[in-house]
Motif scaffolding. Structure first.
Motif, short mmCIF file in Angstrom:
data_model
loop_
_atom_site.label_atom_id
_atom_site.label_comp_id
_atom_site.label_asym_id
_atom_site.label_seq_id
_atom_site.Cartn_x
_atom_site.Cartn_y
_atom_site.Cartn_z
N ILE A 155 0.83 -1.21 0.00
CA ILE A 155 0.00 0.00 0.00
C ILE A 155 0.86 1.26 0.00
N HIS A 201 -0.06 2.75 -3.37
CA HIS A 201 -1.29 3.53 -3.22
C HIS A 201 -1.10 4.94 -3.79
N THR A 245 -6.10 -2.16 -4.14
CA THR A 245 -5.61 -0.87 -3.65
C THR A 245 -5.81 0.23 -4.70
#
Length: 756
Positions: A50, A54, A562
């Motif tokens: 992440i 992300h 994600t």
């Protein structure tokens, strides 16, 4: 909501490369079920993916920890039936420590809450069993508040026992009142002749009565009456026994969950704190996700989501059993599930996956759902499971006439594509085919209906947008690295250059918002619908976590969805939170309820970037006049006023969470609710008087396909009762140019003279 499926592959490859270098160093990992080493690995892997991939990863700090703490406690004890306030006091010491535990791969907080939850659940069995031992006294004037967010945790065991008592009493009371009502109806009708019963049934059904329903009713009339009158005491005992069995079944189901299942909930709580669309798929969930991508399933054809302690119906899949039956609807809360004629199981508080397992089942089997309608009414709905066909996820079109003009309606339920086979059908190709078919029928305007369309493939949005404009940008994409890319329609061909209306609502999300926004920015189409669309302006990738660990002997690690990108309108604005505002706003039943991205506390913010270079569509000269005419019609439309009043009524009802446990008051409350809802019955009975029909090619198919014929008849019936489609037709009519109207008038006069 459906996500825009992965697009920016370059960023994905960077993530893979970094992870392969970093995580590939791990090896010789010990094997074992519920091994803490696996949990620690999953934490490290999850946060690393992440943070590196992300779009805008939140800082893992004390504020992040606070959010996880609240969400996790809400997830494992949403109705506050297990933990005591003393437990919460103990847990709260970790409220600002979870971020540090994640970084240090420390499982102390999870272990503490997990073992305490198992202990409290075991104790709770005795609480509800004790409450259900003896008859309830429904003459006592007491009530229960089911707004669990505002209800505090119990300070003592005695207080917790009383909460359980009230909750099971409410469940038993609702069942008792329902049984009494059924018995009263049977008693009242038992002396009526079959002819009287059939006449009464026909009156109640009105124009909704089908020949099949009438035949079924007659068949039931001829069956031997096996009804036997039950006393109040018998029914009261029966409801307690039924409630006890449901709770025992529920706890048996929970007992089957192992520590790994609960850890998956904890991990998912961490993932969703980054943003609402980032989430962790445990191995079983990933498997179900893969199955869902195949396009076929056996069940009732409904999508579900967790809403506090309840399971909510969020969408009915077109063509599925629930859609055909027309009783279940979006917004219903599932309270109980029964397999055929077996006792129903209480699913309030049950995990979503477990509820889904109970509702799904083999084709031809029966499931009975006890649901709470958005207006508060409780109803038992019987559905025969069937195969939900993928065909109903595809685009379809219909023709309607007004004032001598033909208009086309294209319904697109999702932006579908087969990434594995570029020659397979997709939404872009299919919409182009439908437009060509409509043009061959001589339509003078097209309605694109993307209501309830949660999104799908980004490529197909660009392809569809390009059907209505000359070369130009459709959407802008910004990656996690900050790089911007503009996606263009590079084909100079315009498939449809005539009047265009796009219909949206608050459940139109992601790809639907891209299409509506682009056509609005070009001034190519008029957007009709809710005040605004859902407001999801982000792109997600689904990443298999197993591919990043070398020498893994711990088993399946699941997958991570994600958020990797944001998309923007060609005018530079984001659809995130704000969605797309309609040019013509029409009230609907959900207008005042909190349902969009803007109502989520950790949603990503709205922002904007530089606009793309594009030219406005100049072939529609009476654009503003059509909008003004529509607004005038809506201002004086009594049906629109009733719909808005119904929406406000639903909002008020959604906030009423206190129920009386005194039987006479409870009956009075239900009766008042039923009476107040009758005012809005005309909304369901509305007819727009338009006649919709299939295109010739489909008429030919329907002659040999009874199922397809039934599906299209049902769709056309729904269109003929749709006030929103009616207004869209009026708008298309207003968009016709003066010369076109004059030409049509002359043609009609000429045709009339020839016939004379």
């Amino acid at each position: 909501m459906n996500s825009i499926i992965q697009f920016m592959k370059r960023n994905y490859k960077i993530i893979v490369l970094v992870l392969a270098i970093s995580i590939g160093l791990w090896s010789f990992i010990p094997k074992g079920q519920n091994d803490p080493e696996k949990d620690k690995l999953l934490l490290e892997l999850l946060t690393f993916v992440i943070e590196k991939g992300h779009y805008s990863p939140a800082a893992i700090d004390d504020n992040f920890s606070k959010g996880i703490y609240k969400d996790y406690i809400d997830a494992i004890d949403p109705s506050k039936r297990f933990f005591l306030q003393s437990d919460i006091d103990e847990f709260s010491k970790y409220e600002f420590e979870i971020d540090d535990e994640i970084k240090n791969k420390d499982l102390t907080f999870f272990d503490l809450t997990y073992y305490r939850l198992i202990q409290r659940m075991e104790e709770s069995k005795e609480y509800y069993r004790e409450a259900l031992k003896n008859p309830f006294d429904y003459s006592v004037n007491e009530e229960i508040n089911t707004d669990y967010e505002k209800v505090p945790f119990c300070a003592s065991v005695e207080e917790l026992k009383d909460r359980w008592r009230k909750q099971v009493k409410l469940s038993a009371l609702a069942s008792l009142v329902q049984k009494q009502k059924v018995q009263e109806d049977i008693e009242k009708n038992k002396n009526k002749s079959p002819e009287e019963k059939l006449a009464e049934f026909k009156t109640k059904q009105g124009d909704k009565l089908t020949k099949e329903a009438e035949d079924k009713f007659k068949e039931n009339l001829n069956k031997k009456d096996t009804f036997s009158h039950k006393s109040y005491e018998q029914m009261e005992k029966q409801t307690r026994e039924s409630t006890l069995k449901s709770l025992d079944d529920n706890f048996t189901f929970i007992k089957d969950l192992d520590k790994e299942d609960w850890f998956a909930i904890f991990v998912n709580t961490i993932a969703t704190r980054f943003d609402p669309h980032t989430s962790y798929f445990a191995p079983d969930e990933k498997e179900r996700f893969d199955v869902s991508m195949s396009g076929k399933l056996e069940g009732i054809g409904a999508r579900l989501q967790k809403k506090n302690d309840f399971t909510e119906i969020t969408e009915l899949i077109s063509g599925g059993p629930a859609w055909k039956q027309k009783e279940l609807e979006a917004g219903d809360l599932v309270l109980k599930v029964a397999q055929g004629d077996k006792e129903p199981v209480d699913v309030v508080g049950m995990r979503l996956d477990d509820v889904v397992k109970k509702i799904k089942g083999p084709k031809g089997t029966e499931v009975r759902l006890t649901v709470k309608k958005p207006d508060g009414a409780i109803k038992v709905i019987t559905i025969i499971r069937d195969e939900v066909e993928i065909e109903e996820t595809y685009a379809k079109s219909s023709i309607v006439e007004k004032n001598g003009y033909k208009y086309g309606v294209i319904y697109l339920p999702k932006f579908y594509i087969d990434f594995e086979n570029k020659d397979s059908r997709d939404a872009g190709k299919d919409i182009a085919i439908e437009i060509e078919r409509l043009k061959n029928e001589g339509v003078k305007g097209i309605i694109m209906d993307v209501r309830d369309n949660g999104g799908g493939s980004l490529k197909t949005v660009v392809d569809i947008g390009g059907l209505f404009i000359e070369q130009g940008p459709i959407v802008q994409i910004k990656s996690a690295a900050g790089k911007k890319e503009v996606l263009f329609d590079k084909d100079p061909k315009v498939e449809w250059d005539g009047p265009l209306v796009i219909m949206t609502n608050e459940f139109s999300a992601s790809a639907s918002e891209i299409l509506a926004a682009a056509m609005q920015d070009y001034k190519r189409a008029i957007i009709i619908g809710s005040k605004q669309t859902y407001g999801k302006g982000t792109v997600q990738n689904v990443i298999d976590l197993n591919q990043f660990v070398r020498g893994n002997t711990l088993g399946d690690l699941g997958a991570l969805k994600t958020t990797t990108q944001k998309f923007y309108r060609i005018n530079g604005g984001s659809t995130q939170l704000e969605g797309v505002s309609s040019d013509i706003v029409m009230p609907d039943s959900f207008a005042y309820l909190k349902m969009g991205e803007r109502d989520v506390d950790n949603a990503m913010p709205w922002d904007k970037i530089d606009p793309a270079d594009y030219n406005l569509w100049t072939k529609q000269t009476n654009f503003e006049l059509a909008i003004a005419n529509s607004k005038k019609r809506l201002e004086v439309n009594p049906q629109m006023k009733l719909i808005d009043e119904n929406a406000k009524w639903r909002e008020v009802r959604s906030k009423e969470d206190v129920y009386s446990l005194q039987i006479d008051k409870f009956k009075k409350e239900q009766k008042e609710l039923e009476d107040s809802s009758k005012k809005f019955k005309s909304i369901e009975d509305y007819s727009n008087k338009f006649q919709f029909k299939s295109l010739p090619y489909e008429e030919a198919q329907m002659a040999n396909d009874a199922t397809l014929k039934e599906k299209r008849n049902r769709w056309h019936e729904s269109l003929s009762k749709d006030i929103y489609v009616e207004e869209a037709i009026h708008v298309l009519d207003d968009l016709q140019s003066g010369s076109a109207k004059k030409e049509l008038t002359n043609k009609l006069k000429k045709d009339k003279a020839v016939k004379s």
